[in-house]
Structure formats: C-alpha cells, structure tokens
Design an enzyme around this catalytic site. Structure first.
Site, short mmCIF file in Angstrom:
data_model
loop_
_atom_site.label_atom_id
_atom_site.label_comp_id
_atom_site.label_asym_id
_atom_site.label_seq_id
_atom_site.Cartn_x
_atom_site.Cartn_y
_atom_site.Cartn_z
N ILE A 31 36.77 46.17 37.57
CA ILE A 31 35.77 45.54 36.99
C ILE A 31 35.51 44.86 37.86
O ILE A 31 33.88 44.74 37.88
CB ILE A 31 35.15 46.28 35.62
CG1 ILE A 31 35.39 45.12 33.82
CG2 ILE A 31 35.44 47.41 35.07
CD1 ILE A 31 35.66 45.37 33.24
N ALA A 32 35.69 43.35 37.84
CA ALA A 32 35.03 42.22 38.15
C ALA A 32 36.51 41.17 38.71
O ALA A 32 37.36 41.71 38.33
CB ALA A 32 34.78 41.68 36.64
N GLY B 107 36.56 36.67 39.76
CA GLY B 107 36.10 35.80 39.20
C GLY B 107 37.08 34.71 40.26
O GLY B 107 38.34 35.19 41.31
N GLY B 108 36.57 33.65 39.75
CA GLY B 108 37.35 32.01 41.46
C GLY B 108 39.13 32.39 40.57
O GLY B 108 39.74 32.02 41.62
N VAL C 47 38.93 41.17 36.47
CA VAL C 47 39.17 41.80 34.74
C VAL C 47 39.44 42.97 35.05
O VAL C 47 38.93 43.83 36.30
CB VAL C 47 37.90 41.62 34.07
CG1 VAL C 47 37.86 41.76 33.18
CG2 VAL C 47 37.72 40.04 34.22
N LYS D 234 42.74 40.21 32.24
CA LYS D 234 42.26 38.99 33.36
C LYS D 234 43.55 39.57 33.44
O LYS D 234 44.83 39.19 33.07
CB LYS D 234 41.83 38.57 32.26
CG LYS D 234 40.93 36.90 33.75
CD LYS D 234 40.88 35.97 33.37
CE LYS D 234 39.72 35.78 33.13
NZ LYS D 234 38.72 34.51 32.39
N ASP E 271 30.69 26.86 31.51
CA ASP E 271 30.28 27.81 31.93
C ASP E 271 28.99 28.75 31.35
O ASP E 271 29.66 30.65 31.59
CB ASP E 271 31.58 28.76 32.91
CG ASP E 271 31.33 29.94 34.37
OD1 ASP E 271 30.14 29.39 34.71
OD2 ASP E 271 32.33 29.64 34.59
#
Length: 478
Positions: free
Chosen positions: A23-24, A26-27, A31, A49, A154
C-alpha cells in the site's frame, strides 16, 4: 545478518501474517496490508513494514528499524499508530503496526481541493489531535523515569493518518531520534525527512529538539487552513525560503477572514528562532483550544465523521471492497498451496481465476507459482473429483426403483396374457410369434413407479399390433 533483504509478494506468509497487498513505499521500507488469522474464523488486519533491498545499506536500515520499533512500541496513545510486534523471517526484520481504516492527511488535502479546501474548524481539530500524539512521543521516559527526548523529525501530511471516522494518528517513527541516539550514533546528524516540512536547524544540521517538530506542525496547520505551503513561492526554492531570515506570509493576507487568534498560534509555531516558538506540542495545542474553542467542543466528533463520509465515503467503500478481494485471493492461494504441498491432483479451486479490479485503491497481482505435475497411477482418475451428493443419490435410487417396478409389472402381465391365449392357437391362425412385451416396452420412456404398478394385462398390445411396431425387413435383411 543477511547481506540482502528478501523480496515478498502478495499471498506470502510472513510470520503469523498473510501479506495481502502493498500500500505504500518509502525511503527505507515498503508497507503492506496483512491479515492475522485465529481460531474459528477470527481475523484482524494489520500494517507491516518490510525493509527494501538496498545493497550495502542493510546494517544501517536494520538499525533504523530497530530504533523505530523501540521508540514506537513505548507510545500508547489513541493519536499514535500502535506498534504491535517486531518479527524476523529469512534474516529480515519486519514491523507489525495497527491498521488504520482511513487515508493519509495528504489524500484528505487533495480530495478537499474540489470543495474549496478543508473547513477551518475541521483543520484545527485534526491538527490538535496530531499535537496530542506528538506530545505523547515527546514525553516518553525510560525505565528510570528519565525523559528520552524523542524527536519525530518527519511530521508531514504523509505521516498523519486520518480514519474515516475522523481520528488523526501520527505514524512512521522511521527517522525519529532520542537524545541518547543523537549522542551515540555516528550518522545521527545526517539530514533526514522531507525538506518542505523541516525546521531551519534540521536543514542546517544544527541542534535538534522537540521544538523542531513544533515548526513542522506549524507548517501543517498553515497548509490545512490556507491551502498553501507557508514557504513555497514562485521563483524561490522552499529550502532557501525556510533557512532565510524572512518570516512566512501572514495567513490573513491570503484570507482576509482568517481568525487573528489562530494566526497568532500559527506564526509563533513558524518562528525561525527556536526560543520564540511554542516550547512544546502541548502548549501549542492548548493555545489552539483557547483561540478556536469551537473546534474542540462537545460532539464535534460527529462533524468530523460527517466530513470524512461526504469527502471520502466512496473511496472508503472501494478500498474495503479491494481488501475483501485481496483476502479472497489470499484464501485461494493458500488453498492451492495446501493441495500442491500434499501432492494431490489439482482441485476445482485451483482452476478458479482471481480477479482484482485494477482501478481499486489496492491492487493485487497473483504471483506465478512453480507448476508441479502429480504422478498419475494406472487407472487413476484424471480431473476434479466429484463430491458425494445426498440429493443425487436419492434421485438415482428412486429412478432405479421405478424401472424395477415397471419391469416387474410387465413381466407379470406377460405371464397372464400367455395363460389366456396359448401360443399354439396363434400359430394355427398364421400370426407371427409374439414378441415379448418387455422388449417392446423397454423402447418406450420409463414410467414412474406408481404408473407402472397400474399396468394391467388388457393394456398390453396384441401380438399383431406388436408386430406392426417393428420395422419391415428389407430384401437384403431377409
């Protein structure tokens, strides 16, 4: 320690969890939405994650994930995404978190553009909830009661999740640091985070403390209430604008009706001098409650739910439907895996197609499985095995009973007719030899048991009539 993180795919088992869909990304990680299954049909959705495979960065990324797990697991607050478990599989770490049935604040902002932006009271309330979660992180203490000095670093629209019922939750402590980690880690003062949401001291690698997060919260509040970033201007880089000595444009210059008390709270949070900012997230939240009390009144939660339903209700339904499809696909994959592992012939379930709507918020690609052809024995059944059906068995037994009753009745009738008209007299009259009535009747459709029981001798055809039922022989046949 693994030199390379394994890649995962939908339908794969990760510890106690079934991965459903990514679903996601990142760096440092990806996820997934995953499912925990229990006894008697119990299941629970979670977010997991996993670390992204980056050669040469494995040790550093594992250290960051461990730090995130250590910090986030200590925070128990309704406005912070809960961390449930840290697991390891095939040498790779993964972090299990609470699944939030909602959207990132960035998505809420995008969707609200079509209605002229987020209403001011809604925006203030969401930011107030975020500040509650931020304060809970800032107040973390160790076992001895000493403050850990946590800084999130963040705070951005992507890391605030808003449920469809209107609850805001702070997420992703991936680059969060404590006072202890700043002193001990050699890379602690590297620049991490998203530049448009950084404080000047964070960009310039200066001294970091909790007021750094307050600055980011000020950027969020400005963005939510005006629809514009305070330091984004045409022709001027956002980073240059943040580190310069010029203050942000006052919100009332963009919106003349902007509340002056709210403007005072925003501008103090965005002060580039740390000593003149709000000293804590809690102080900023209390100032918001005093300045805009309507946003925190009794029953305001109902307005939040109504806003989210009107704005994102269709997306919520589509997302839940996509999740349902992902769970169904995972069940099929698991069923197929069990049938292959047990070396059985393919079941009917293995032939079913898995359909996932590509336009849904969640997408699931069925991974290609390694085909294994089972060894067939002589006389082995090929194809799907029929299940036993009580209904089909009952119908078959009734049909057999009807046929047996009909044959019995015909046989009894034939015996009666033979006794009444001897075969010798038929020969004397030159009639052909009578054909057994049972053979003639066998050509007709089978009757029911009740109908066949009513057959009598008088209803049977005569010998000459029976002969006429047969086709005449051709010369060749003679």
């Amino acid at each position: 320690m693994s030199s390379e993180f394994p890649s995962f795919r939908p339908g794969q088992k990760l510890g106690r969890y079934d991965l459903l869909a990514p679903i996601a990304r990142g760096g440092m990680g990806q996820v997934w939405v995953a499912r925990l299954r229990g006894a008697r049909g119990f299941h629970k959705l979670v977010a997991i994650k996993t670390l992204i495979c980056l050669r040469g960065e494995e040790e550093r990324m594992e250290r960051m994930l461990l730090e995130e797990a250590r910090i986030a697991s200590l925070i128990q607050h309704s406005n912070v995404v809960q961390t449930l478990e840290l697991g390891e599989q095939e040498g790779a770490l993964y972090l299990v978190m609470e699944w939030v049935d909602g959207e990132p604040l960035s998505e809420v902002l995008t969707a609200a553009e079509r209605i002229g932006g987020i209403p001011q009271l809604i925006a203030v309330n969401l930011l107030g909830q975020t500040l509650r979660g931020l304060q809970a992180a800032h107040e973390l203490c160790d076992e001895s009661g000493s403050s850990l000095g946590v800084v999130h670093l963040d705070v951005s629209p992507h890391n605030v999740l808003v449920s469809y019922s209107g609850v805001a939750k702070l997420a992703d402590f991936g680059i969060a640091r404590t006072g202890r980690s700043f002193r001990s880690e050699p890379l602690a003062h590297e620049v991490h985070g998203k530049f448009p949401y950084m404080a000047p001291e964070q960009i310039l690698s200066g001294t970091i403390d909790q007021r750094t997060d307050v600055f980011a919260a000020g950027i969020l509040l400005y963005l939510l209430t005006t629809g514009r970033h305070p330091f984004k201007d045409k022709g001027i880089d956002v980073v240059e604008n943040i580190v310069s000595g010029d203050p942000a444009i006052r919100p009332s210059l963009l919106k003349p009706t902007y509340s002056r008390t709210l403007e005072a709270v925003v501008m103090k949070a965005l002060d580039k001098d740390r000593d003149r900012r709000w000293p804590s997230a809690e102080e900023m939240r209390l100032a918001l409650e005093r300045g805009v009390p309507q946003a925190f009144g009794l029953g305001f939660e109902a307005q939040l739910r109504s806003f989210m339903t009107d704005l994102l209700g269709d997306r919520a339904l589509a997302k839940r439907e996509a999740l349902r499809r992902a769970e169904a696909a995972a069940d099929v994959l698991k069923e197929n895996s069990l049938s292959v592992d047990s070396a059985m012939a393919p079941s009917a379930g293995s032939l079913r197609a898995i359909f996932i709507d590509r336009e849904s918020p969640l997408e699931l690609e069925t991974p290609a499985r390694e085909s294994r052809v089972p060894t067939l024995r002589p006389f082995a059944r090929v194809g799907p095995k029929r299940r036993f059906s009580p209904f089909r068995f009952a119908v078959a037994m009734l049909s057999l009973s009807a046929v047996a009753a009909a044959l019995f009745a015909l046989s009894a009738a034939e015996d009666t007719r033979s006794a009444a008209a001897p075969a010798a007299s038929l020969v004397e009259l030159g009639a052909p030899r009578p054909i057994p009535t049972t053979k003639v009747r066998a050509l007709a459709p089978s009757a029911s048991a009740s109908t066949s029981a009513a057959v009598s001798a008088t209803s049977l055809p005569s010998a000459s009539a029976a002969a006429r039922l047969l086709p005449r022989a051709t010369p060749k046949q003679r």
